[in-house]
Design a protein around this motif. Structure first.
Motif, PDB file in Angstrom:
ATOM      1  N   LEU A  89       4.570  43.772  -7.484  1.00 40.22           N
ATOM      2  CA  LEU A  89       5.165  42.789  -6.373  1.00 40.22           C
ATOM      3  C   LEU A  89       4.627  41.422  -6.884  1.00 40.22           C
ATOM      4  N   GLU A  90       3.232  41.248  -7.345  1.00 43.48           N
ATOM      5  CA  GLU A  90       2.815  40.048  -7.170  1.00 43.48           C
ATOM      6  C   GLU A  90       3.495  39.236  -8.457  1.00 43.48           C
ATOM      7  N   THR A  91       3.675  39.958  -9.646  1.00 48.03           N
ATOM      8  CA  THR A  91       4.424  39.137 -10.586  1.00 48.03           C
ATOM      9  C   THR A  91       5.925  38.826 -10.155  1.00 48.03           C
ATOM     10  N   ALA A  92       6.564  39.832  -9.722  1.00 52.15           N
ATOM     11  CA  ALA A  92       7.749  39.466  -9.058  1.00 52.15           C
ATOM     12  C   ALA A  92       7.793  38.269  -7.999  1.00 52.15           C
ATOM     13  N   SER A  93       7.102  38.486  -7.468  1.00 50.93           N
ATOM     14  CA  SER A  93       7.039  37.166  -6.255  1.00 50.93           C
ATOM     15  C   SER A  93       6.745  35.893  -6.669  1.00 50.93           C
ATOM     16  N   ILE A  94       5.723  35.803  -7.876  1.00 44.76           N
ATOM     17  CA  ILE A  94       5.494  34.442  -8.460  1.00 44.76           C
ATOM     18  C   ILE A  94       6.808  34.217  -9.552  1.00 44.76           C
ATOM     19  N   ALA A  95       7.516  35.119 -10.067  1.00 45.40           N
ATOM     20  CA  ALA A  95       8.325  34.748 -10.740  1.00 45.40           C
ATOM     21  C   ALA A  95       9.663  34.223  -9.972  1.00 45.40           C
ATOM     22  N   VAL A  96      10.034  34.621  -8.675  1.00 46.49           N
ATOM     23  CA  VAL A  96      10.769  34.282  -7.905  1.00 46.49           C
ATOM     24  C   VAL A  96      10.400  32.678  -7.397  1.00 46.49           C
ATOM     25  N   GLN A  97       9.196  32.483  -7.108  1.00 47.02           N
ATOM     26  CA  GLN A  97       8.650  31.267  -6.602  1.00 47.02           C
ATOM     27  C   GLN A  97       8.714  30.062  -7.856  1.00 47.02           C
ATOM     28  N   ALA A  98       8.497  30.692  -9.128  1.00 46.23           N
ATOM     29  CA  ALA A  98       8.684  29.725 -10.121  1.00 46.23           C
ATOM     30  C   ALA A  98      10.242  29.286 -10.425  1.00 46.23           C
ATOM     31  N   SER A  99      11.103  30.265 -10.070  1.00 52.53           N
ATOM     32  CA  SER A  99      12.585  29.877 -10.052  1.00 52.53           C
ATOM     33  C   SER A  99      12.946  28.947  -9.137  1.00 52.53           C
ATOM     34  N   LEU A 100      12.448  29.013  -7.959  1.00 54.79           N
ATOM     35  CA  LEU A 100      12.662  28.266  -6.668  1.00 54.79           C
ATOM     36  C   LEU A 100      12.010  26.793  -6.779  1.00 54.79           C
ATOM     37  N   THR A 101      11.265  26.690  -7.520  1.00 52.65           N
ATOM     38  CA  THR A 101      10.642  25.497  -7.960  1.00 52.65           C
ATOM     39  C   THR A 101      10.975  24.683  -9.300  1.00 52.65           C
ATOM     40  N   GLY A 102      12.149  25.153  -9.700  1.00 58.33           N
ATOM     41  CA  GLY A 102      12.840  24.447 -11.026  1.00 58.33           C
ATOM     42  C   GLY A 102      12.504  25.078 -12.231  1.00 58.33           C
ATOM     43  N   HIS A 103      12.244  26.399 -12.282  1.00 61.93           N
ATOM     44  CA  HIS A 103      12.137  26.968 -13.423  1.00 61.93           C
ATOM     45  C   HIS A 103      13.171  27.849 -13.795  1.00 61.93           C
ATOM     46  N   LEU A 104      13.508  27.902 -15.352  1.00 55.01           N
ATOM     47  CA  LEU A 104      14.368  29.052 -15.510  1.00 55.01           C
ATOM     48  C   LEU A 104      13.489  30.223 -15.947  1.00 55.01           C
ATOM     49  N   VAL A 105      13.611  31.439 -15.551  1.00 51.91           N
ATOM     50  CA  VAL A 105      12.737  32.649 -15.741  1.00 51.91           C
ATOM     51  C   VAL A 105      13.372  33.883 -16.247  1.00 51.91           C
ATOM     52  N   LEU A 106      12.862  34.218 -17.426  1.00 52.63           N
ATOM     53  CA  LEU A 106      13.667  35.432 -18.318  1.00 52.63           C
ATOM     54  C   LEU A 106      12.744  36.565 -18.230  1.00 52.63           C
ATOM     55  N   SER A 107      13.088  37.646 -17.647  1.00 52.47           N
ATOM     56  CA  SER A 107      12.209  38.968 -17.570  1.00 52.47           C
ATOM     57  C   SER A 107      12.938  40.208 -17.970  1.00 52.47           C
TER      58      SER A 107
END
Length: 498
Positions: free
Chosen positions: A333-351
């Protein structure tokens, strides 16, 4: 007291490695079935018995012996040095391989690993496996044999087995090459070998695992020269390729690639990164481990021992001013939550995730604890994939489709009896397997407004899948059957992987 022999017979001496005898001050008396009886001046020492039993992989019984007599037998048969008795005709240094023992000393192991026959055998195995484009090489010790197998196109093939006595020297040679602790034989180890074979630079990821009869060693072959990191070479259907290119050129959002181990997820992710890599884009990856080095991309291997996990690296990434972030795998969950927050702050996230199909990836993240509304607003698409073997083009021939597999896949027999069906007969080019090379089959779930509403409502995966099919989703099995109908693969492969 037990009646003691004046001297020990050779078969008695060979029951126990010399360094084990000297270290624990014990002398072998006899073997009774699976139990080994040892002479010691401390027969009540249960910890001593447990240590030797663990080292030898067999039951041990301690018998009393006068200290002076014990020392006489030790000096007579084992001496003070590191060497243990051996036959001059033994293939490598006179070593006979015991189970998972403390075995020879570090100096012994190093000397064994440097013997020309051992070096030659290891080099031949590596060269053969890499020439055959193997993805993994397995060195497996058993009680009476030493197997070497390698995986090509997802299937394991056995090489000619070397002598059982070569198991420990070969394992030691591989550990020396990977800079591992050759004296550590009770705990798993991981390392890496960088080799040049026929002018090609090859990385070998090494994993050791203690087993009942020695250490199993598996090498993952990472052949940089054989890697094609181009989206157009992955075999994606035209519409899926176009949608994927559109997603990875977005300024933000999440792209998930899902599938089991060995399904090609890493290659797809690297290909996507290569497609968007440029001087204007900052790309960061966090991986476990870094499999291929890609120019222009900052790649970070996780190091849990130093506190560097996917989650901690992601937090630091956001302070590195990236445009695109690749997370090797979302595991918690910790990794997933930070990935979601990174996306919301304007980053493209691939995983990547490990799920059976694309819709299940969304529900898996919800099960981890990510809020459905956050996923609905960030996930752009999910790509599920598998790798299936291609029919060998040199021995491809028409034949009757297998009715048992047709029934297993719940297909209508009439649909397949009325069309051409192909398989490989087996030839020298494909090693008599009928297959040569692999191809990807893909399932693309592009998020639409309707699907986002369903994700927000936290509907089950099967409901999401049914609605997605109304928007054009083609399942992995449907894509596989299209490849079968085109004569590229077989029904058996689709039944195996979908």
């Amino acid at each position: 007291m037990v009646e003691l022999p004046v001297t020990l017979a050779r078969d008695q001496v060979e029951l126990l490695p010399g360094d084990l005898a000297r270290t624990h001050r014990v002398v072998p008396l006899r073997a009774v079935g699976c139990r080994l009886e040892l002479l010691t001046s401390d027969p009540e020492n249960s910890q001593l018995a447990e240590d030797i039993a663990f080292a030898l992989g067999r039951e041990v019984r301690l018998l009393p012996c006068e200290p002076a007599e014990l020392e006489r037998l030790l000096q007579l048969h084992y001496g003070k040095g590191p060497d243990r008795p051996g036959n001059a005709t033994d293939p490598v240094g006179g070593e006979k391989i015991n189970a998972l023992g403390d075995g020879p000393s570090v100096n012994d192991l190093t000397a064994m690993a440097g013997q020309p026959p051992v070096i030659q055998l290891v080099n031949q195995v590596l060269a053969k496996a890499i020439a055959d484009q193997a993805s993994d090489i397995h060195f497996e010790p058993f009680e009476h044999e030493f197997k070497i197998r390698y995986r090509v196109d997802g299937a394991l093939y056995e090489m000619t087995s070397p002598a059982r006595e070569l198991a420990l020297p070969v394992t030691s040679r591989l550990k020396v090459l990977a800079n591992l602790d050759i004296a550590e034989r009770r705990a798993p180890q991981n390392g890496r070998i960088r080799a040049t074979l026929d002018g090609r630079s090859v990385d070998l990821r090494v994993s050791t695992l203690p087993t009942q009869f020695g250490e199993s060693v598996v090498l993952r072959v990472l052949d940089q020269s054989a890697l094609e990191l181009e989206l157009s070479t992955l075999g994606l259907p035209g519409d899926v390729l176009a949608d994927l290119r559109q997603i990875i050129h977005r300024p933000s959002g999440i792209l998930l690639v899902t599938g089991p181990t060995g399904s090609g997820k890493t290659t797809t992710m690297y290909s996507a990164l290569r497609a968007i890599s440029s001087a204007e884009v900052k790309l960061l990856t966090i991986e476990d481990p870094v499999e291929y080095e890609i120019e222009g991309i900052m790649q970070v291997p996780i190091n849990p021992g130093a506190g560097l996990t996917f989650a901690t690296a992601l937090r630091s990434f956001l302070r590195q001013d990236p445009d695109v972030i690749m997370v090797g795998e979302i595991r918690d969950l910790e990794t997933a939550s930070i990935a979601v927050q990174a996306s919301l702050t304007g980053h493209l996230v691939l995983s990547t995730l490990h799920t059976n199909d694309a819709p299940a990836a969304v529900t898996r993240l919800i099960d981890m604890g990510v809020e459905p509304f956050l996923l609905a607003s960030t996930v752009g698409a999910v790509l599920a994939q598998r790798l299936v073997r291609r029919i060998c083009p040199d021995c491809r021939s028409a034949c009757e489709p297998p009715m048992n597999v047709i029934r297993q896949l719940e297909l209508r027999p009439a649909d397949w009896l009325e069309r051409p069906y192909f398989r490989g007969r087996g030839c020298d080019r494909c090693g008599q397997t009928g297959y040569r090379g692999r191809m990807g089959i893909f399932e693309w779930l592009g998020m639409t407004a309707t699907l986002r509403e369903l994700v927000t409502e936290n509907v089950p995966a099967h409901v999401l899948r049914e609605h997605a099919r109304n928007f054009g989703l083609r399942t992995l099995r449907e894509e596989g059957l299209r490849a079968v109908a085109a004569g590229v693969t077989t029904l058996e492969e689709i039944a195996k992987y979908t």
